[in-house]
Design an enzyme around this catalytic site. Structure first.
Site, PDB file in Angstrom:
ATOM      1  CG  HIS A 161      -1.980  -1.027   1.091  1.00 15.16           C
ATOM      2  ND1 HIS A 161      -2.638  -1.430   2.284  1.00 15.16           N
ATOM      3  CD2 HIS A 161      -2.540  -1.803  -0.084  1.00 15.16           C
ATOM      4  CE1 HIS A 161      -3.583  -2.703   1.849  1.00 15.16           C
ATOM      5  NE2 HIS A 161      -3.421  -2.697   0.560  1.00 15.16           N
ATOM      6  CD  GLU A 208     -22.971  10.362 -13.136  1.00 15.40           C
ATOM      7  OE1 GLU A 208     -22.037  10.059 -12.417  1.00 15.40           O
ATOM      8  OE2 GLU A 208     -24.252  10.776 -12.734  1.00 15.40           O
ATOM      9  CG  ASP A 257     -20.797   6.376 -11.707  1.00 17.59           C
ATOM     10  OD1 ASP A 257     -20.551   5.485 -11.054  1.00 17.59           O
ATOM     11  OD2 ASP A 257     -21.299   7.208 -10.926  1.00 17.59           O
ATOM     12  CB  CYS A 309     -16.391  16.152 -15.569  1.00 17.03           C
ATOM     13  SG  CYS A 309     -17.923  15.114 -15.314  1.00 17.03           S
TER      14      CYS A 309
END
Length: 836
Positions: free
Chosen positions: A456, A691, A715, A762
């Protein structure tokens, strides 16, 4: 007729809620008691008829005259023995009493292979809490333990009782993942199991692990092609087994996990003169003073001087406090997938079943909460270090991190933060996630003697452009306070470099920095292609602080203001006046350039406690975005009123997760109503996020009515490809350069162009350098991205030719996969146009 349960063996009586297995402790199977055997013969605890004998011999069910069934379950997690070491002395339909021998077992064989010999004796499907033990502690076989009154159990009032074969579901599985069962697939299994009323255990050879325990699962050291046994019990055993089996079979690591150090890399000579060799975990070249990171030492008492319950309460409160801290950080990094996932993994470790069981045992021995937590973590670290598996050992840093954070709370102490006045390179045996996230601003790089490329820490260092070199020789610690050149790109550090070497690297770093500085210096210049076509670039923000460097960033406005962050970390929704102040602050900071305020986009992966959002089986397809706002009209109206009261036509309103035109019209009517109430003469643009596929297919219908559209590629990609973008197992496949996504963008752009409706991108795609040429070639003229990518992307755009981009986009539309699209882009576009 009443029912009495007798001790089936000489041993120690254990209350059911103290059994270290949630299936029995939480009375999922029924109520009763348990006993820890002192000999090797199990007798019938009741008078009745043998109803069922498990194929694996470890469990027998007896039907009693009172109508109840009684289950005797030899040991915990003993199904994996597959009958080895167990002899059954009865058959189905045999009449038995308390003198009838049911089972005998080889104590030396079984005790080494199962979790515990504790043997539950359960009245199946009896959930009442009115059972009182007649005796506790040591007892002899045939001693009465529990008695029920004469109430007859009526099967007609209950669903059919489960047999032992129904309670337990077993699957044999071969592991397909090249890196085996490490942290991410282990976390996926634990997450999958949460959806079911079931408990699951995985067996590998003679060892086993609760699926809810990441540490225990990783400690099994399950590798590619290993054969394991999955055993699931509980109400949803069959469904859970299918879901877990699917997750185990289908999980394959994405590209992040591919870069394991090779054997030759690990075994190479680590010191060559004044050069210390290591493994590059995050690329970059920096020069600084080598400093050892401060190691925390905690002072605490081993033995508690208060009751166990008080120490348990102290620990529980500390754990809950740190979990809230992690959840708050996850909110902060909601749109940084890597950091969000790392913090989520820490929460998984914090609630690890094995760790918490160890803590309970230490507390029962009279230890303090600090001692219990510290030593439970040490036990888990030992488990992972013994695996000799690099990938699993990389999780040790995560355990060390949560160890520190909880001990800070328990000891009421704070982390020691060091501020550096000059460029500094930190060295440690191993860094934790918090070391990277909370590093002083003058820390320019990191070196560790341990660690891994897929840790990580490595992922976050990469995301933050911080060089990280791992697996260096520990003798480098002897050179603290000396100057070091860290070349994490090529995998080495140079101590005490001579003047020529220092000059050479300073020049190399200067060249790289000059290229970036040139890009930043030109950031405010228009992004015009070589053939003079302008592409408008905007920034994405989540708060007014995101606009602090707006003038220098090169942004032409804010293409996405994620207003949901205004709603986070609060006990109630922000007031109208609070929101008005925030929106005005952004408008002021951007010198009245256009800002697109996306209305509250909550639900799915973004939860807000005070809205009392119900748990949903599939939240990404549930009540989220505009659906949530329409269910909470007071929230929507307050936000719209705040935007209207800015009296600024540059405050644009964008609606998330619009699915049908009726939703847009409903919000438009509410906006008009609130505007009339406020007597505002300013009409602000009202647009939508594109989306979901329904909007793509009806793009022309929307383009006729809305003032603008912005494609949220994050999305849109997940819905077009039917892939959860948070799903670890699908991370390598979900790509916004999939030809289907490119076709969708093309369709929307055609509709927007036809009706002269402004269209922008975006999502993450707008910041992806490999996507820019294709988007421009499709005809996209407005891009909104994170601010630190504006200078570089505008420089790249200046090196492009619109005609070439159009040809590239048309070629991409004919391809079959995202991989093919990316290969095409890499072949035709140069990403080294820093001087443009």
């Amino acid at each position: 007729m009443g029912l009495t349960l007798y001790a089936p063996v000489n041993g120690f009586i254990v209350e059911l809620d103290q059994v270290p297995d949630p299936v029995f402790a939480q009375k999922m199977v029924g109520n009763g008691f348990a006993i820890e055997p002192l000999d090797q013969s199990i007798y019938s605890p009741v008078i009745g008829i043998v109803k069922n004998i498990a194929k694996t011999k470890h469990a027998i069910t007896i039907a009693t005259e009172s109508g109840y069934d009684v289950l005797i379950h030899l040991g915990l997690e003993s199904v994996a023995l597959n009958g080895q070491g167990i002899d059954v002395h009865v058959s189905i339909n045999d009449e038995v009493d308390i003198n009838t021998l049911l089972l005998s077992f080889d104590l030396s064989t079984i005790s080494k292979k199962i979790k515990s010999l504790i043997t539950p004796v359960i009245i199946t499907d009896y959930q009442e809490d009115d059972l009182l033990l007649k005796i506790k502690g040591r007892c002899s076989a045939q001693t009465p333990i529990i008695s029920l009154d004469s109430t007859v159990h009526n099967d007609s009032n209950k669903s059919a009782l489960k047999t032992q074969d129904q309670i337990f579901v077993t699957r044999s599985i071969t592991i397909n993942n090249p890196h085996g069962l490490h942290a991410r697939p282990a976390a996926l299994l634990a997450h999958t199991l949460k959806s079911f009323d079931a408990t699951a255990v995985i067996y590998k050879g003679d060892t086993s692990a609760d699926v809810k325990s990441l540490v225990a699962l990783m400690g099994l050291n399950i590798q590619l092609n290993d054969k394991i046994t999955l055993t699931v019990s509980g109400e949803d055993a069959e469904k859970a087994a299918c879901a877990l089996e699917e997750a185990l079979v289908n999980f394959v690591d994405d590209h992040i996990a591919e870069a394991q150090p090779t054997k030759s890399e690990l075994n190479q000579t680590k010191v060559n003169g004044n050069q210390y060799l290591g493994i590059s975990a995050a690329k970059g070249i920096v020069i600084g003073e080598l400093r050892r990171i401060n190691e925390e030492h905690f002072n605490y008492a081993d033995e508690a001087n208060v009751p166990e319950s008080q120490e348990l309460k102290r620990f529980t409160l500390a754990k809950e406090k740190h979990e809230k801290q992690l959840l708050a950080q996850m909110t902060t990094y909601a749109h940084d997938k890597a950091k969000h996932a790392m913090l989520g993994a820490h929460i998984g470790l914090l609630n690890d079943a094995n760790i918490n069981n160890s803590i309970t045992q230490f507390l029962a021995q009279g230890k303090t909460a600090e001692y219990a937590w510290d030593h439970a973590i040490i036990e888990s670290i030992t488990i992972l270090e013994k695996t000799q598996n690099t990938l699993l050992q990389e999780r040790v840093a995560d355990l060390k991190d949560i160890r520190k954070q909880v001990l800070y709370i328990l000891t009421n102490s704070t982390p020691t933060k060091t501020h550096y006045t000059k460029p500094t390179i930190l060295i440690a045996d191993e860094f934790t996630l918090s070391d990277i996230l909370e590093a002083d601003q003058n820390v320019v790089g990191f070196i560790s003697t341990k660690g891994g490329r897929t840790s990580h820490v490595a992922i976050i260092a990469n995301n933050n452009n911080l060089p990280l070199l791992i697996q260096v020789d520990s003798r480098l610690f002897d050179h603290c306070a000396q100057h070091v050149i860290l070349n994490a790109t090529d995998g080495y550090a140079i101590i005490n470099p001579d003047l020529d070497t220092m000059t050479q690297y300073q020049a190399q770093i200067a060249t790289l920095n000059d290229a970036l500085a040139l890009m930043r210096a030109k950031a405010t210049e228009p992004a015009k292609t070589k053939d003079d076509h302008t592409i408008h670039c905007y920034m994405n923000i989540k708060s007014p602080e995101g606009c602090l460097n707006f003038a220098q960033s090169g942004a032409e406005g804010v293409g996405l203001f994620r207003s949901e962050f205004v709603f986070y970390d609060r006990l109630s929704a922000p007031t109208e006046d609070e929101q008005l102040s925030i929106y005005n602050e952004v408008l002021d900071a951007t010198n009245d350039k256009p800002i697109i305020i996306r209305t509250l986009d909550a639900g799915g992966d973004k939860q807000i406690d005070y809205l009392n959002m119900p748990h949903e089986m599939n939240p990404f397809l549930g009540v989220r975005g505009i659906r949530l706002c329409l269910k909470h009209p007071e929230i929507l109206r307050t936000q719209l009123r705040a935007i209207i009261r800015t009296e600024n036509p540059n405050a644009h309103i964008m609606l998330p997760m619009i699915t049908n035109i009726a939703e847009f019209r409903q919000v438009k009517a509410i906006y008009k109503e609130e505007r009339l109430k406020l007597g505002s003469s300013i009409k602000q643009p009202l647009g939508i996020m594109v989306e979901v596929p329904s909007v793509v297919f009806q793009a022309e219908l929307f383009a006729k009515e809305v003032d603008f559209m912005s494609i949220g590629t994050n999305d849109l990609t997940q819905y077009l490809l039917a892939m959860d973008r948070e799903h670890d197992a699908l991370a390598a496949e979900i790509d916004h350069l999939h030809p289907a996504v490119i076709h969708a963008i093309n369709n929307v752009n055609i509709a927007a162009h036809k009706h002269n409706t402004k269209l922008s991108i975006c999502g993450l795609m707008a910041a992806d350098q490999e996507a820019l040429a294709i988007l421009i070639g499709l005809g996209i003229k407005h891009l909104s991205m994170r601010s630190n990518m504006l200078a570089e992307n505008k420089a790249l755009i200046r090196g492009l030719n619109l005609t070439d981009c159009q040809q590239l986009a048309q070629q991409a539309l004919t391809l079959e996969s995202a991989e093919a699209v990316r290969t095409l882009v890499r072949q035709q576009i140069s990403f080294n146009e820093g001087g443009n």
